[in-house]
Design an enzyme around this catalytic site. Structure first.
Site, short mmCIF file in Angstrom:
data_model
loop_
_atom_site.label_atom_id
_atom_site.label_comp_id
_atom_site.label_asym_id
_atom_site.label_seq_id
_atom_site.Cartn_x
_atom_site.Cartn_y
_atom_site.Cartn_z
N LYS A 35 0.83 -1.21 0.00
CA LYS A 35 0.00 0.00 0.00
C LYS A 35 0.86 1.26 0.00
O LYS A 35 0.65 2.17 -0.79
CB LYS A 35 -0.91 0.03 1.24
CG LYS A 35 -1.93 -1.08 1.28
CD LYS A 35 -2.87 -0.96 2.47
CE LYS A 35 -2.18 -1.11 3.81
NZ LYS A 35 -1.57 -2.42 4.03
N THR A 36 1.82 1.28 0.91
CA THR A 36 2.67 2.47 1.01
C THR A 36 3.50 2.63 -0.26
O THR A 36 3.70 3.74 -0.76
CB THR A 36 3.56 2.37 2.27
OG1 THR A 36 2.71 2.19 3.40
CG2 THR A 36 4.40 3.60 2.46
N ASP A 225 -1.99 7.82 3.87
CA ASP A 225 -1.59 6.46 4.26
C ASP A 225 -2.22 6.14 5.63
O ASP A 225 -2.58 7.05 6.37
CB ASP A 225 -0.06 6.38 4.36
CG ASP A 225 0.44 4.93 4.26
OD1 ASP A 225 -0.40 4.01 4.14
OD2 ASP A 225 1.67 4.73 4.30
N GLU A 226 -2.36 4.87 5.96
CA GLU A 226 -2.88 4.44 7.27
C GLU A 226 -4.23 5.10 7.56
O GLU A 226 -4.47 5.60 8.68
CB GLU A 226 -1.88 4.77 8.39
CG GLU A 226 -0.48 4.23 8.17
CD GLU A 226 -0.32 2.76 8.56
OE1 GLU A 226 -1.32 2.13 8.95
OE2 GLU A 226 0.80 2.25 8.42
N GLN A 256 -5.74 -3.30 10.74
CA GLN A 256 -4.63 -2.67 11.45
C GLN A 256 -5.07 -1.39 12.15
O GLN A 256 -4.24 -0.52 12.44
CB GLN A 256 -3.49 -2.36 10.48
CG GLN A 256 -2.82 -3.62 9.95
CD GLN A 256 -1.62 -3.29 9.08
OE1 GLN A 256 -0.58 -2.86 9.58
NE2 GLN A 256 -1.76 -3.46 7.79
N ARG A 608 5.05 -7.47 11.02
CA ARG A 608 6.25 -6.64 10.83
C ARG A 608 7.43 -7.49 10.41
O ARG A 608 8.43 -7.00 9.91
CB ARG A 608 6.63 -5.89 12.13
CG ARG A 608 5.64 -4.88 12.67
CD ARG A 608 5.15 -3.94 11.64
NE ARG A 608 3.89 -4.41 11.11
CZ ARG A 608 3.34 -3.95 9.98
NH1 ARG A 608 3.93 -3.02 9.27
NH2 ARG A 608 2.19 -4.43 9.54
N1 LIG Z 1 5.21 -5.60 -6.46
C1 LIG Z 1 6.15 -5.75 -5.56
N2 LIG Z 1 7.28 -6.43 -5.82
C2 LIG Z 1 8.25 -6.59 -4.91
N3 LIG Z 1 8.20 -6.11 -3.65
C3 LIG Z 1 7.10 -5.41 -3.30
C4 LIG Z 1 6.03 -5.20 -4.23
N4 LIG Z 1 5.08 -4.47 -3.60
C5 LIG Z 1 5.54 -4.24 -2.35
N5 LIG Z 1 6.74 -4.79 -2.16
C6 LIG Z 1 7.55 -4.79 -0.92
O1 LIG Z 1 6.76 -5.37 0.11
C7 LIG Z 1 7.01 -4.74 1.36
C8 LIG Z 1 5.72 -4.22 1.94
O2 LIG Z 1 5.26 -3.09 1.21
P1 LIG Z 1 4.57 -1.86 1.92
O3 LIG Z 1 5.33 -1.46 3.11
O4 LIG Z 1 4.28 -0.85 0.87
O5 LIG Z 1 3.23 -2.59 2.38
P2 LIG Z 1 1.99 -1.98 3.16
O6 LIG Z 1 0.78 -2.56 2.53
O7 LIG Z 1 2.08 -0.51 3.20
O8 LIG Z 1 2.19 -2.62 4.59
P3 LIG Z 1 1.58 -2.13 6.00
O9 LIG Z 1 0.14 -2.53 5.97
O10 LIG Z 1 2.33 -2.89 7.02
O11 LIG Z 1 1.76 -0.66 6.06
C9 LIG Z 1 8.01 -3.65 1.08
O12 LIG Z 1 9.30 -4.13 1.36
C10 LIG Z 1 7.83 -3.38 -0.40
O13 LIG Z 1 8.99 -2.86 -0.99
MG LIG Z 2 2.24 0.83 4.81
#
Ligand SMILES: Nc1ncnc2c1ncn2[C@@H]1O[C@H](COP(=O)(O)OP(=O)(O)OP(=O)(O)O)[C@@H](O)[C@H]1O
Ligand SMILES: [Mg+2]
Length: 731
Positions: A35-36, A225-226, A256, A608
């Protein structure tokens, strides 16, 4: 218009979200699904392919650290594309940070003095206590913390004291009176607490349509975000700003949502599609962060919550190692175990900052910190006992605040007699009474009382020299560099001497912290040119609350509460103290809603971890001065055994089988030090020593007559003793 580097490392759903036509978007997806990452790529894509100015984007993150990371990632992306852009001028920050920026720019329209001061939670409580005195309220009957919670809760809902309905409930009536008096004090002193930043920024939109129209024109793109943790006033602020013409991309995960206790409303996610017409909802289902074992365990835990919006998360990554569960004898043993694992990890060539130790309550950090210090493992704490929260630092900053602005009452109260300078409680009471009577600040009251000679000669002299001291600092503040000013504060006020004189390591640590403050001043880069560097430093200290505490460049283990771990990821994660009554917290076990929030926190914690997760609990624990015997947390019992591996250690103590069924007993090469079984003592045992008093055995080393034992004494600290000579008595 193509920018392959921006979409190359994205899956189809992510790419769709990044390159969507302008419109409202809700990205609803589980932990680690990117997402981020989508949010950052979306900003880069808008700027690099759609000709959107980076300064017409407003991005809201959850912590200052997340904002810094976002800027760093954008920097990189812009640099790669050959169009370097000053990301520091972009509006990327937390709700509080952005509200502060807005109020700084429009202080007059927000009815604030130009140099208004941010009150942190400690200052706020102090001010509330003063209100209590003025109103003659009994702090036993109505604890001031409750009033603080009440006031912040009202502000989070957008309710001012004047909006409060008359109530027949004595609690509400009393709290409303405290709220009104507190508001008046803040107004008079130009003081703004955290909730006030948001409320006032919202009122600015409502009261000044021209300003609102300006920002609506300026920010056609808003990204958050969040989103699951926005509260009512944040949602309202955003809703008004977005109006009918801005496009909002909101990113969140209902599983979350962990700030309900602070007024966050997960319903905001559900409201979004209704409030923002034409919203496209995007779901991301692939997790890129964690091994399958970790992800499956997290999914199994969160499945126990009712009323979820429902999301599937899968990974095509490896199973990875099972989650290791360690039953410690006590909190010391738990800390020691964790530090040993971290040392093993580092010995294998891994960085220490790839490990995080997560805990439910801040107070748990102390034992962990001590164990890390003992082994000389560098660590850094996020949130909680932060650098800028420390007593000695707050004292020093209060002097700097007074030098910058004399009417800062909380700062005045903090240092008027610190270090002691013969201004007793009685004199301070008189100053307070005078200030109350004349509706002026404590500083102004002091000046007038001196002029009118109403104080005794002794008190008068002491107060006069305090006033002179601050005035001199005030003069210096415009001449000296920030670090020179800090140095001058520490010396001329006697603060450094005062803290140095405190007994033992504490005094030394305080002195070191104060010296560290000079460094912090030296490296401080003021973001704006117009305003005084001192004021900017003070604001940054209040807002940032020192999220990064140690030297940023040192390779250090990261310690934080589960709450502050949101959004972050680490290859190696320890969850410490996963016990009933601690996690879930004892205040939450009776209430189903709060229990579900605790479970979401467990989900946040587990997700995490990228490669390896350790879950630890202690059979006995001393915390907050008492000793407890807690059972393994229900959240661990919700993890199917196939993902868990109980760490067994060589021990003479029979250990209760905590897991249902038979846990696989695979020591996996973990070598814990000798059990001391030939000494007649065991790990975790309480013993008494003639000189050092009572303590707990935390470590054995060696064997036979040379066996040494490490004991954590209640008063004497941690000592190594040779068992044969120590004359220990079991108790
Ligand atoms: N398409 C992709 N290919 C490879 N790695 C990815 C891809 N998308 C995300 N990632 C990696 O996966 C990990 C999680 O991504 P991110 O932190 O954006 O998730 P999130 O959904 O924001 O998580 P959270 O809910 O904990 O905030 C990061 O290390 C990111 O670089
Ligand atoms: Mg995130």
């Amino acid at each position: 218009m193509d920018a392959p580097h921006l979409v190359a490392n994205l899956n189809d759903a992510q790419r769709q979200a990044v390159t969507a036509e302008a419109g409202n978007q809700l990205i609803l997806a589980g932990a680690g699904s990117g997402k981020t990452r989508v949010l950052v790529h979306r900003i880069a894509w808008l700027v690099q392919t759609q000709g959107v100015s980076p300064y017409s984007i407003l991005a809201v993150t959850f912590t200052n650290k997340a904002a810094r990371e976002m800027r760093a990632r954008l920097d990189e992306s812009f640099r790669d594309s050959g169009t370097p852009i000053n990301t520091r001028s972009m509006w990327v920050g937390t709700f509080h940070g952005l509200a502060h920026r807005l109020l700084k720019a429009h202080w007059k329209d927000a009815n604030l003095p130009q140099n208004f001061q941010i009150l942190d939670s400690d200052d706020q409580l102090r001010l509330i206590k003063r209100v209590y005195q003025n109103l003659g309220l009994d702090a036993e009957q109505w604890p001031p913390r409750q009033a603080q919670w009440f006031i912040n809760g009202q502000k989070d809902e957008g309710v001012r004291a004047k909006h409060m309905q008359a109530s027949s409930d004595p609690f509400i009536r009393t709290m409303a009176a405290v709220y009104a008096a507190y508001e008046a004090d803040c107004e008079r002193g130009g003081l703004v607490d955290f909730a006030e930043l948001l409320l006032r920024a919202h009122e600015l939109w409502l009261n000044k349509p021209a300003i609102l129209a300006h920002y609506q024109g300026r920010f056609p793109f808003i990204l958050v975000d969040e989103f699951q943790d926005t509260n009512s006033v944040q949602y309202a602020w955003l809703r008004v700003l977005a109006g009918e013409s801005c496009f909002v991309t909101a990113v969140g995960d209902d599983d979350q949502s962990i700030y309900g206790w602070r007024g966050a409303k997960v319903e905001n996610i559900r409201r979004f599609s209704e409030d923002y017409p034409g919203t496209t909802t995007v779901r991301l289902e692939q997790n890129y962060r964690s091994t399958a074992n970790i992800l499956n365990a997290a999914n199994a835990v969160i499945a126990n919550n009712a009323g979820r919006m429902g999301k599937q998360l899968w990974t095509d990554g490896e199973d990875g190692e099972p989650i290791s569960l360690y039953a410690a004898f006590n909190e010391q043993d738990e800390a020691r175990f964790i530090v040993e694992r971290i040392n093993d990890w580092a010995l294998k060539g891994n960085r220490k900052d790839s490990c995080a130790i997560l805990y439910r309550s801040n107070a748990q950090s102390r034992v962990l910190e001590e164990a890390l210090l003992r082994e000389a493992v560098p660590y850094r704490i996020y949130g909680g006992q932060r650098f800028y929260d420390r007593l000695e630092i707050k004292n020093a900053l209060s002097y700097m605040r007074l030098a910058s602005r004399r009417d800062d009452d909380p700062a005045f109260e903090r240092v008027i007699n610190t270090p002691t300078r013969g201004i007793g409680g009685k004199t301070v009471d008189e100053i307070r009474a005078f200030a109350r009577e004349h509706g002026c600040s404590l500083w102004q009251a002091s000046e007038q009382m001196l002029a009118n000679r109403v104080l005794t000669a002794r008190a008068g002299n002491a107060l006069a020299s305090f006033i002179k001291l601050i005035d001199t600092l005030g003069e210096k503040s415009s001449e000296l560099k920030l670090d020179q000013l800090a140095e001058s504060v520490l010396e001329s006020t006697g603060l450094l001497e005062f803290h140095k004189k405190e007994k033992g390591e504490k005094g030394q640590a305080r002195a070191e912290n104060l010296e560290e403050l000079i460094t912090a001043c030296r490296v401080f880069e003021a973001p704006e040119d117009e305003e005084s560097v001192l004021q900017q430093f003070l604001d940054t200290a209040s807002l940032d609350a020192g999220e990064a505490q140690a030297d940023e460049f040192e390779d250090a283990v990261q310690l934080m509460t589960l709450h502050s771990a949101k959004g972050l990821e680490f290859p190696l994660v320890f969850m410490a103290g996963v016990e009933e009554n601690l996690f879930p917290h004892k205040m939450s076990v009776e209430d189903p809603d709060r229990l579900e929030e605790e479970r979401r926190l467990a989900y946040v914690g587990i997700t995490r971890a990228m490669e390896k997760l350790y879950i630890c609990y202690a059979e006995t624990r001393r915390l907050h001065g008492g000793e407890t015997f807690n059972a393994l947390s229900r959240f661990v019992k919700e993890i199917p055994n196939e993902y868990l591996d109980e760490v067994r250690i060589k021990s003479t103590v029979t250990r209760p089988a905590r897991l249902q069924g038979k846990a696989p007993a695979k020591p996996k090469g973990l070598r814990i030090s000798d059990s001391g079984s030939d000494t007649g003592f065991r790990l975790g045992q309480r013993v008494a020593h003639k000189k050092f008093g009572e303590g707990v055995i935390v470590h054995f080393e060696g064997s036979g007559s040379s066996t040494r034992v490490q004991i954590n004494f209640n008063d004497a600290g941690v000592k190594w003793l040779v068992v044969q000579y120590a004359k220990l008595d079991p108790i």
